[in-house]
Design a protein around this motif. Structure first.
Motif, short mmCIF file in Angstrom:
data_model
loop_
_atom_site.label_atom_id
_atom_site.label_comp_id
_atom_site.label_asym_id
_atom_site.label_seq_id
_atom_site.Cartn_x
_atom_site.Cartn_y
_atom_site.Cartn_z
N THR A 30 0.85 -1.19 0.00
CA THR A 30 0.00 0.00 0.00
C THR A 30 0.88 1.24 0.00
OG1 THR A 30 -0.10 0.10 2.41
CG2 THR A 30 -1.77 -1.25 1.31
N ALA A 31 0.24 2.40 -0.12
CA ALA A 31 1.00 3.66 -0.06
C ALA A 31 1.70 3.80 1.28
CB ALA A 31 0.06 4.84 -0.30
N ARG A 32 1.08 3.34 2.34
CA ARG A 32 1.70 3.40 3.67
C ARG A 32 2.93 2.51 3.74
NH1 ARG A 32 -1.53 2.01 9.29
NH2 ARG A 32 0.12 2.65 10.75
N VAL A 33 2.85 1.33 3.12
CA VAL A 33 3.99 0.42 3.11
C VAL A 33 5.15 1.03 2.33
CG1 VAL A 33 4.80 -1.83 2.29
CG2 VAL A 33 2.59 -1.64 3.43
N VAL A 34 4.83 1.66 1.16
CA VAL A 34 5.88 2.30 0.37
C VAL A 34 6.53 3.42 1.16
CG1 VAL A 34 6.32 3.60 -1.73
CG2 VAL A 34 4.80 1.63 -1.80
N ALA A 35 5.70 4.21 1.89
CA ALA A 35 6.27 5.29 2.71
C ALA A 35 7.17 4.73 3.80
CB ALA A 35 5.14 6.11 3.32
N ARG A 36 6.76 3.64 4.42
CA ARG A 36 7.60 3.03 5.45
C ARG A 36 8.91 2.51 4.87
NH1 ARG A 36 3.42 -0.53 9.20
NH2 ARG A 36 2.46 1.24 10.29
N ALA B 247 2.02 5.02 -12.47
CA ALA B 247 2.09 6.28 -13.22
C ALA B 247 0.77 7.04 -13.13
CB ALA B 247 2.46 5.99 -14.67
N ASP B 248 -0.35 6.31 -13.26
CA ASP B 248 -1.65 6.99 -13.12
C ASP B 248 -1.83 7.56 -11.72
OD1 ASP B 248 -2.21 6.23 -15.70
OD2 ASP B 248 -3.26 4.38 -15.11
N LEU B 249 -1.36 6.82 -10.72
CA LEU B 249 -1.50 7.29 -9.34
C LEU B 249 -0.64 8.52 -9.08
CD1 LEU B 249 -2.81 6.60 -6.59
CD2 LEU B 249 -0.77 5.27 -6.06
N LEU B 250 0.56 8.58 -9.70
CA LEU B 250 1.47 9.72 -9.48
C LEU B 250 1.16 10.91 -10.37
CD1 LEU B 250 4.84 7.77 -9.17
CD2 LEU B 250 3.45 8.73 -7.32
N GLY B 251 0.25 10.76 -11.31
CA GLY B 251 -0.12 11.87 -12.17
C GLY B 251 0.62 11.91 -13.48
N GLY B 252 1.27 10.84 -13.86
CA GLY B 252 1.96 10.80 -15.15
C GLY B 252 3.23 9.99 -15.07
N VAL C 267 13.19 4.99 -10.59
CA VAL C 267 13.61 3.61 -10.40
C VAL C 267 13.22 3.13 -9.00
CG1 VAL C 267 15.58 2.05 -10.33
CG2 VAL C 267 15.48 3.83 -12.05
N LYS C 268 13.32 4.03 -8.03
CA LYS C 268 13.04 3.65 -6.65
C LYS C 268 11.57 3.26 -6.45
CE LYS C 268 13.45 5.28 -1.90
NZ LYS C 268 13.89 6.38 -1.01
N ASN C 269 10.66 4.18 -6.88
CA ASN C 269 9.26 3.84 -6.64
C ASN C 269 8.79 2.68 -7.53
OD1 ASN C 269 8.79 5.08 -9.15
ND2 ASN C 269 8.24 7.04 -8.23
N VAL C 270 9.45 2.48 -8.69
CA VAL C 270 9.11 1.32 -9.51
C VAL C 270 9.52 0.04 -8.78
CG1 VAL C 270 9.68 0.08 -11.63
CG2 VAL C 270 9.14 2.51 -11.71
N ARG C 271 10.73 0.02 -8.19
CA ARG C 271 11.18 -1.16 -7.47
C ARG C 271 10.28 -1.44 -6.26
NH1 ARG C 271 15.71 -1.25 -4.92
NH2 ARG C 271 16.17 -3.45 -5.23
N GLN C 272 9.88 -0.36 -5.58
CA GLN C 272 9.00 -0.56 -4.42
C GLN C 272 7.64 -1.12 -4.84
OE1 GLN C 272 8.99 3.36 -2.72
NE2 GLN C 272 10.84 3.03 -1.51
#
Length: 424
Positions: free
Chosen positions: A280-286, A383-388, A394-399
């Motif tokens: 989830t977004a919370r997991v990615v933030a953690r 990409a849709d969630l981030l607005g494009g 690379v980091k958020n893709v790996r996460q």
């Protein structure tokens, strides 16, 4: 002079008589022709009437023939239906012989059992209606449990509880019949009446053994697995209500049985969280906070740690761009430049490995593995969630895909960016 006068008059009279005769002849001829025409018309009318009568008679006879044929066909159809019904009945009786025998035994057991139960209950000075209700309650209770157990066995559900109720009711009735049986030599009648209370349910049970076997269609392990699956489903519903609602929508929207339940759950999770299962977004933030804490523990910046991880992924000591990531050092900084990180010796080793791979002095590089369609879909959702796609890294893709190789993550990012660029 007078002679010619009389002669002329004579000629005139003769002429008049001749004309009268011709007129009479003409009138007679006209009358004759009229009579002939009337006779011809009458003949034509008679012929037309006779022809119509002939046609009417032929139509009547044709209708009678049609009705006779229809009655014959209907009679043959009813005869065939009766023959088919008899054949179906005989076939059913042939396949349901055990049921017929069981019903016969049931009737022969229920009647004496009910009679002696009523006699025993009436002997306790109970009203007849109360005695009847109690006796029927015992017999009907046993049969409710018997039929319910039969249905449960067909559907593969446990039948133990139904069997307990069935034999308990039958045993209760057998005790009443045994204890209130009329006196007989050797007490055999009491045993016969007790057996009568068991006869119906016992032989119906025998019928069930012959049809369905003595065990349920599901094994104990299968029933245990079903219970665990139901508990897991309840936990999902309570823990992730929004995902479960979307999951239910997906299953309902598709035709029954056309979509796998676990695939529907993965799709629902991606729709709600835009990432793989359990992310989830919370997991990615953690994870981001954890990276920062790890970088602080090593005494380097997050970017430096990411570059080090990238080098470890590109040049793993055990070979391959797409192999497992190399383990980070847990010993912290060992000197080197003022910004910390790895020692020059360590980075020199990496550089030597890189030079060696480029120059071809080591084993050839493992080919890039193809992009996974599920990973591509996850990155598209990110990409849709981030607005494009421009906000992909690379980091958020790996996460999003649950870690893995940096080079693989870069290829995923570039692939989605190229797709979005070409779609414009």
């Amino acid at each position: 002079m007078s002679t010619s006068f009389y002669e002329e008059r004579r000629l005139d009279r003769k002429t008049e008589r001749e004309e009268d005769r011709r007129d009479r002849l003409a009138e007679a001829e006209a009358a004759r022709k009229e009579r002939l025409a009337e006779a011809e018309a009458a003949r034509i009318r008679d012929e037309a009437r006779a022809e119509q009568q002939r046609k009417d008679e032929e139509a009547r006879q044709e209708e009678e023939r049609r009705l006779r044929a229809e009655r014959k066909r209907e009679k043959a159809r009813r005869k065939a239906e009766r023959k088919k019904a008899r054949g179906d009945l005989f076939a059913k009786l042939g396949t349901e012989g055990d049921t017929v025998g069981a019903l016969l035994v049931m009737a022969c057991g229920i009647v004496p059992a009910l009679y002696f139960q009523l006699r025993a209950l009436n002997g306790e000075s109970l009203p007849s209606v109360i005695s009847l209700c109690l006796a029927v309650m015992l017999e009907a209770g046993a049969w409710v449990a018997t039929v319910s157990g039969e249905r449960a066995k067909k559907e593969g559900r446990p039948v133990g509880r139904f069997r307990v109720v069935m034999w308990a009711c039958a045993s209760f009735a057998a005790v009443i019949n045994y204890s209130h049986a009329p006196e007989s030599s050797g007490g055999w009648l009491a045993w016969v009446l007790a057996a009568a209370s068991y006869a119906g349910v016992f032989f119906w049970e025998v019928r069930g053994w012959g049809r369905h076997g003595t065990k349920s269609t599901r094994t104990k392990a299968q029933r245990r697995e079903d219970r665990r699956r139901k508990r897991h489903d309840r936990k999902r519903r309570r823990r992730f209500p929004t995902v479960y609602s979307r999951y239910t929508d997906i299953l309902t929207a598709h035709p029954f049985g056309t979509i796998d339940t676990e695939e529907a759950w993965r799709t629902a999770w991606r729709d709600e969280h835009g990432a793989e299962l359990a992310t989830t977004a919370r997991v990615v933030a953690r994870r981001g906070h954890a990276d920062k804490a790890l970088a602080a523990a090593h005494g380097v910046g997050v970017e430096t740690l990411a570059v080090e991880q990238l080098l470890a992924d590109i040049f793993p000591p055990d070979g391959g761009d797409d192999g497992p990531t190399a383990r980070r050092s847990s010993g912290g900084p060992n000197g080197g430049p003022s910004k910390g990180g790895r020692t020059a010796k360590t980075l020199g080793r990496k550089g030597k490995q890189a030079i060696g791979r480029v120059s071809g002095r080591t084993a050839p590089k493992v080919p890039d593995k193809p992009l996974d369609a599920a990973h591509i879909a996850q990155v598209r959702a990110l990409a849709d969630l981030l607005g494009g796609a421009a906000n992909l890294s690379v980091k958020n893709v790996r996460q999003t895909i649950g870690g893995g190789n940096y080079r693989y993550a870069m290829r995923l990012r570039d692939h989605v960016k190229a797709e979005r660029k070409n779609a414009r």
